[in-house]
Scaffold this motif. Structure first.
Motif, PDB file in Angstrom:
ATOM      1  N   ALA A 168       0.683  -1.055  -0.046  1.00  0.00           N
ATOM      2  CA  ALA A 168      -0.301   0.010  -0.627  1.00  0.00           C
ATOM      3  C   ALA A 168       0.760   0.959  -0.142  1.00  0.00           C
ATOM      4  N   GLU A 169       0.684   1.973  -1.593  1.00  0.00           N
ATOM      5  CA  GLU A 169       1.449   3.884  -1.224  1.00  0.00           C
ATOM      6  C   GLU A 169      -0.071   4.354  -1.221  1.00  0.00           C
ATOM      7  N   PRO A 170       0.404   5.916  -1.036  1.00  0.00           N
ATOM      8  CA  PRO A 170      -0.191   6.642  -1.063  1.00  0.00           C
ATOM      9  C   PRO A 170      -0.537   6.874  -3.371  1.00  0.00           C
ATOM     10  N   PRO A 171      -1.865   6.847  -3.755  1.00  0.00           N
ATOM     11  CA  PRO A 171      -2.313   6.717  -5.295  1.00  0.00           C
ATOM     12  C   PRO A 171      -1.644   7.687  -5.808  1.00  0.00           C
ATOM     13  N   LEU A 172      -1.948   8.087  -6.780  1.00  0.00           N
ATOM     14  CA  LEU A 172      -0.438   8.339  -8.024  1.00  0.00           C
ATOM     15  C   LEU A 172      -0.835   9.622  -8.553  1.00  0.00           C
ATOM     16  N   PRO A 173      -0.545   9.748  -8.252  1.00  0.00           N
ATOM     17  CA  PRO A 173      -0.896  11.920  -8.521  1.00  0.00           C
ATOM     18  C   PRO A 173      -0.675  12.053 -10.456  1.00  0.00           C
ATOM     19  N   GLU A 175      -5.640   3.694  -7.050  1.00  0.00           N
ATOM     20  CA  GLU A 175      -4.247   3.550  -7.520  1.00  0.00           C
ATOM     21  C   GLU A 175      -3.881   4.842  -7.781  1.00  0.00           C
ATOM     22  N   THR A 176      -4.825   6.220  -7.798  1.00  0.00           N
ATOM     23  CA  THR A 176      -4.847   6.952  -8.586  1.00  0.00           C
ATOM     24  C   THR A 176      -5.712   8.366  -7.799  1.00  0.00           C
ATOM     25  N   ALA A 177      -4.684   9.802  -7.430  1.00  0.00           N
ATOM     26  CA  ALA A 177      -5.924  10.223  -6.962  1.00  0.00           C
ATOM     27  C   ALA A 177      -5.735  11.595  -7.798  1.00  0.00           C
ATOM     28  N   THR A 178      -6.006  11.357  -9.017  1.00  0.00           N
ATOM     29  CA  THR A 178      -6.294  12.396  -9.862  1.00  0.00           C
ATOM     30  C   THR A 178      -7.166  12.238 -11.165  1.00  0.00           C
ATOM     31  N   GLY A 179      -7.291  10.865 -11.291  1.00  0.00           N
ATOM     32  CA  GLY A 179      -8.492  10.423 -12.743  1.00  0.00           C
ATOM     33  C   GLY A 179      -8.730   9.196 -13.103  1.00  0.00           C
ATOM     34  N   PHE A 180      -9.577   8.600 -13.418  1.00  0.00           N
ATOM     35  CA  PHE A 180      -9.428   7.530 -13.359  1.00  0.00           C
ATOM     36  C   PHE A 180     -10.702   7.132 -14.310  1.00  0.00           C
ATOM     37  N   SER A 181     -10.575   6.580 -15.943  1.00  0.00           N
ATOM     38  CA  SER A 181     -11.666   5.605 -16.455  1.00  0.00           C
ATOM     39  C   SER A 181     -10.876   4.322 -16.942  1.00  0.00           C
ATOM     40  N   LEU A 182     -12.257   3.755 -17.083  1.00  0.00           N
ATOM     41  CA  LEU A 182     -12.655   2.146 -17.630  1.00  0.00           C
ATOM     42  C   LEU A 182     -13.946   1.964 -18.854  1.00  0.00           C
ATOM     43  N   ASP A 183     -12.825   1.805 -19.240  1.00  0.00           N
ATOM     44  CA  ASP A 183     -12.870   1.667 -20.961  1.00  0.00           C
ATOM     45  C   ASP A 183     -13.342  -0.584 -21.337  1.00  0.00           C
ATOM     46  N   TRP A 184     -14.248  -0.320 -21.519  1.00  0.00           N
ATOM     47  CA  TRP A 184     -14.890  -1.288 -21.473  1.00  0.00           C
ATOM     48  C   TRP A 184     -14.882  -2.260 -23.333  1.00  0.00           C
ATOM     49  N   PHE A 185     -14.028  -3.506 -23.942  1.00  0.00           N
ATOM     50  CA  PHE A 185     -13.938  -3.580 -25.607  1.00  0.00           C
ATOM     51  C   PHE A 185     -14.784  -4.677 -25.644  1.00  0.00           C
ATOM     52  N   ASP A 186     -15.706  -5.333 -26.281  1.00  0.00           N
ATOM     53  CA  ASP A 186     -15.586  -6.649 -26.468  1.00  0.00           C
ATOM     54  C   ASP A 186     -14.555  -7.688 -27.272  1.00  0.00           C
ATOM     55  N   GLY A 187     -14.091  -8.811 -26.876  1.00  0.00           N
ATOM     56  CA  GLY A 187     -13.119  -9.555 -27.083  1.00  0.00           C
ATOM     57  C   GLY A 187     -12.277 -10.041 -25.629  1.00  0.00           C
ATOM     58  N   GLY A 188     -11.336 -10.873 -25.794  1.00  0.00           N
ATOM     59  CA  GLY A 188     -10.870 -11.463 -24.306  1.00  0.00           C
ATOM     60  C   GLY A 188      -9.865 -11.187 -24.311  1.00  0.00           C
ATOM     61  N   HIS A 189      -9.864 -12.077 -23.812  1.00  0.00           N
ATOM     62  CA  HIS A 189      -7.451 -11.305 -23.058  1.00  0.00           C
ATOM     63  C   HIS A 189      -6.760 -10.286 -24.032  1.00  0.00           C
ATOM     64  N   PHE A 190      -7.322 -10.713 -25.591  1.00  0.00           N
ATOM     65  CA  PHE A 190      -6.184  -9.865 -26.705  1.00  0.00           C
ATOM     66  C   PHE A 190      -6.886  -9.161 -27.116  1.00  0.00           C
ATOM     67  N   PHE A 191      -7.921  -8.519 -26.747  1.00  0.00           N
ATOM     68  CA  PHE A 191      -9.057  -7.399 -27.294  1.00  0.00           C
ATOM     69  C   PHE A 191      -8.605  -6.511 -28.029  1.00  0.00           C
ATOM     70  N   ILE A 192      -7.052  -6.072 -27.582  1.00  0.00           N
ATOM     71  CA  ILE A 192      -6.467  -5.555 -28.258  1.00  0.00           C
ATOM     72  C   ILE A 192      -6.309  -5.166 -29.733  1.00  0.00           C
ATOM     73  N   LYS A 193      -5.633  -6.332 -30.189  1.00  0.00           N
ATOM     74  CA  LYS A 193      -5.785  -6.761 -31.189  1.00  0.00           C
ATOM     75  C   LYS A 193      -7.021  -7.404 -31.858  1.00  0.00           C
TER      76      LYS A 193
END
Length: 245
Positions: free
Chosen positions: A169-174, A198-216
């Protein structure tokens, strides 16, 4: 147009920097792609692999010193996401310049990692089964004994890197933290949501279709979201600079 930045991309377990080379033709000019090659693979195949998380983080921070100055962002997929997180913490702890943002793709939050993820994966048969399950490995790799041997050696070393990670545990990232996830990946949604702590300044979570290699599987959509998120981060940095001027 957004101000230019270096986009350091860290590979997933078992992969080399080549997994990101296609992005060079698709990213806007203000995003300078820096695919990070880790020891023991790709152009560094003759070097011994690093099998300790802290050593790997320190090594990349040292080797990429010129790229992690000024405006830069850390991106990582799977193991690469964990390394990007570790690098941001390491840079903060050593008083170095910090990234404008961290982008974590296809990885549980560091505080919510599955302790069983790498259990019983110490032999070739188990590693091959895991490669099949995760997808993303070309069939010609499975068909070539030489390529399969290289892939399994790198994958085994990388799994030991991940196993050696211990969350503290550490302070959230700036800086903002942007997370990408696949809807058909086997990582529970709450493990992805936990990145927000883990962040103190902004968070986003984007979901994509696909499995573990959705980035491909959905590369164009991923790169569009990446461009949008980082444009906001650069704009936010610019506004903050003017506010303190």
């Amino acid at each position: 147009m957004a101000a230019s930045l270096n986009l350091l991309c860290l590979p997933c377990a078992g992969a080399s920097a080549t997994m990101y080379l296609r992005w060079r033709r698709q990213l806007p000019q203000w995003m300078h792609l820096v695919p990070v090659e880790l020891p023991g693979r790709g152009g560094r195949l003759g070097e011994p692999a690093v099998e300790d998380f802290a050593q790997m983080v320190a090594l990349v921070c040292r080797e990429q010193r010129s790229a992690i100055q000024g405006r830069f962002v850390l991106f990582g997929h799977s193991m690469g996401a964990l390394l990007a997180f570790g690098m941001a913490r390491h840079l903060r702890a050593t008083g170095r310049e910090l990234p404008l943002a961290v982008v974590a793709s296809g990885s549980s939050a560091p505080s919510r990692r599955d302790p069983e993820r790498f259990a019983r994966k110490g032999d070739d048969e188990a590693l091959i089964a895991d490669l099949r399950k995760q997808g993303g490995t070309p069939e010609d790799v499975f068909a070539s004994p030489e390529l399969m041997r290289i892939t399994l050696d790198v994958l085994g070393a990388d799994y030991r890197v991940c196993e050696s990670f211990a969350y503290a545990a550490e302070p959230p990232l700036p800086m903002p933290l942007h997370v990408f996830a696949g809807r058909e990946d086997d990582i529970a949604a709450e493990r992805m949501d936990a990145w927000s702590a883990e962040t103190a300044t902004g968070f986003s979570l984007d979901w994509f279709d696909g499995g573990h290699f959705f980035i491909k599987q959905h590369e164009a959509r991923v790169l569009s979201a990446l461009q949008q998120r980082l444009a906001w981060s650069v704009a936010g940095e610019s506004h903050a600079s003017r506010a303190h001027a």
